[in-house]
Scaffold this active site. Sequence first.
Site, mmCIF file in Angstrom:
data_model
loop_
_atom_site.group_PDB
_atom_site.id
_atom_site.type_symbol
_atom_site.label_atom_id
_atom_site.label_comp_id
_atom_site.label_asym_id
_atom_site.label_seq_id
_atom_site.Cartn_x
_atom_site.Cartn_y
_atom_site.Cartn_z
ATOM 1 N N SER A 17 31.403 -28.057 27.485
ATOM 2 C CA SER A 17 32.299 -29.075 28.021
ATOM 3 C C SER A 17 33.135 -28.534 29.178
ATOM 4 C CB SER A 17 33.241 -29.575 26.930
ATOM 5 O OG SER A 17 32.507 -30.072 25.838
HETATM 6 N N1 SAH Z 1 31.990 -27.778 22.291
HETATM 7 C C1 SAH Z 1 30.701 -27.422 22.788
HETATM 8 C C2 SAH Z 1 30.006 -28.668 23.270
HETATM 9 C C3 SAH Z 1 28.562 -28.575 23.133
HETATM 10 S S1 SAH Z 1 27.736 -30.094 23.476
HETATM 11 C C4 SAH Z 1 30.844 -26.415 23.903
HETATM 12 O O1 SAH Z 1 31.877 -26.439 24.562
HETATM 13 O O2 SAH Z 1 29.938 -25.626 24.150
HETATM 14 C C5 SAH Z 1 27.735 -30.879 21.889
HETATM 15 C C6 SAH Z 1 27.097 -30.105 20.773
HETATM 16 O O3 SAH Z 1 27.057 -30.970 19.623
HETATM 17 C C7 SAH Z 1 25.657 -29.678 21.040
HETATM 18 O O4 SAH Z 1 25.548 -28.306 20.820
HETATM 19 C C8 SAH Z 1 24.845 -30.480 20.033
HETATM 20 O O5 SAH Z 1 23.696 -29.810 19.556
HETATM 21 C C9 SAH Z 1 25.868 -30.694 18.919
HETATM 22 N N2 SAH Z 1 25.581 -31.806 18.016
HETATM 23 C C10 SAH Z 1 25.143 -33.062 18.313
HETATM 24 N N3 SAH Z 1 24.998 -33.793 17.192
HETATM 25 C C11 SAH Z 1 25.363 -32.986 16.148
HETATM 26 C C12 SAH Z 1 25.422 -33.149 14.739
HETATM 27 N N4 SAH Z 1 25.093 -34.288 14.142
HETATM 28 N N5 SAH Z 1 25.825 -32.102 13.994
HETATM 29 C C13 SAH Z 1 26.175 -30.919 14.565
HETATM 30 N N6 SAH Z 1 26.137 -30.696 15.882
HETATM 31 C C14 SAH Z 1 25.734 -31.711 16.674
#
Ligand code: SAH
Length: 221
Positions: A70
Amino acid sequence: MHLPDLCGVGMTSQRTRDRLVGRLSKQGIKDRKVLDVMAREPRHLFLDEALSHRAYEDTALPIGHSQTLSQPWIVARMSELVHQESPSKVLEIGTGSGYQTLILSRLVEELWSVERINALHQLAGRRLRLLKARNVHLRLADGGQGWTEEAPFDAILLTACAKKLPEALLAQLGDGGVLITPLEDARGNQWLTRVRRENDQFEYERLEPVRFVPLLEGVIR
Ligand code: SAH
């Protein structure tokens, strides 16, 4: 994975990190503790080496598997929304790179974080161990189920966008607790949303427009 020497890289990137934090403060992030933590912690270690030189731009960056780290502004904003509640137990859904997890871990007592993609879960674990985030517990699972054994939580944070919040997550929010999440409206626009639980009532408050990857079901091993 590339994990450069922490001291050397930390020193050379301190100025760019300070500049980023200065911008975040001008853009309305008020929580001094959040700004201090972001000024200290190495976002470049949460990116592939080829992208690490862009780590202190205020932009989202790819982390593979069609996912993104993000934008710093949204990490700061979500962190301050959680921090102002002074929560002890926090649940995060979507560990991703682990950067938001690291920032939160410096602001709360104990943090549980769930990721559905094994490769990201593993890599985040290595980074967070290296940076001694000892109050973090990671799990590979579908975050829509929450983390039942540890519920209730004082705060829950989702870093992926749902159309409708999973019931299990609402159920695992403690009384008086807040859930901070992107939520999609009927037109497909996403809004940062704060959901507060009072007894068994859930009050939704729409904050600002945001852009997140979708919350998906199932686990990818
Ligand atoms: N906070 C993270 C954002 C990553 S993007 C950062 O700053 O790096 C969002 C993340 O949510 C992804 O890694 C994706 O795989 C995860 N995600 C999506 N749906 C999910 C679920 N149902 N359970 C766990 N993780 C999930």
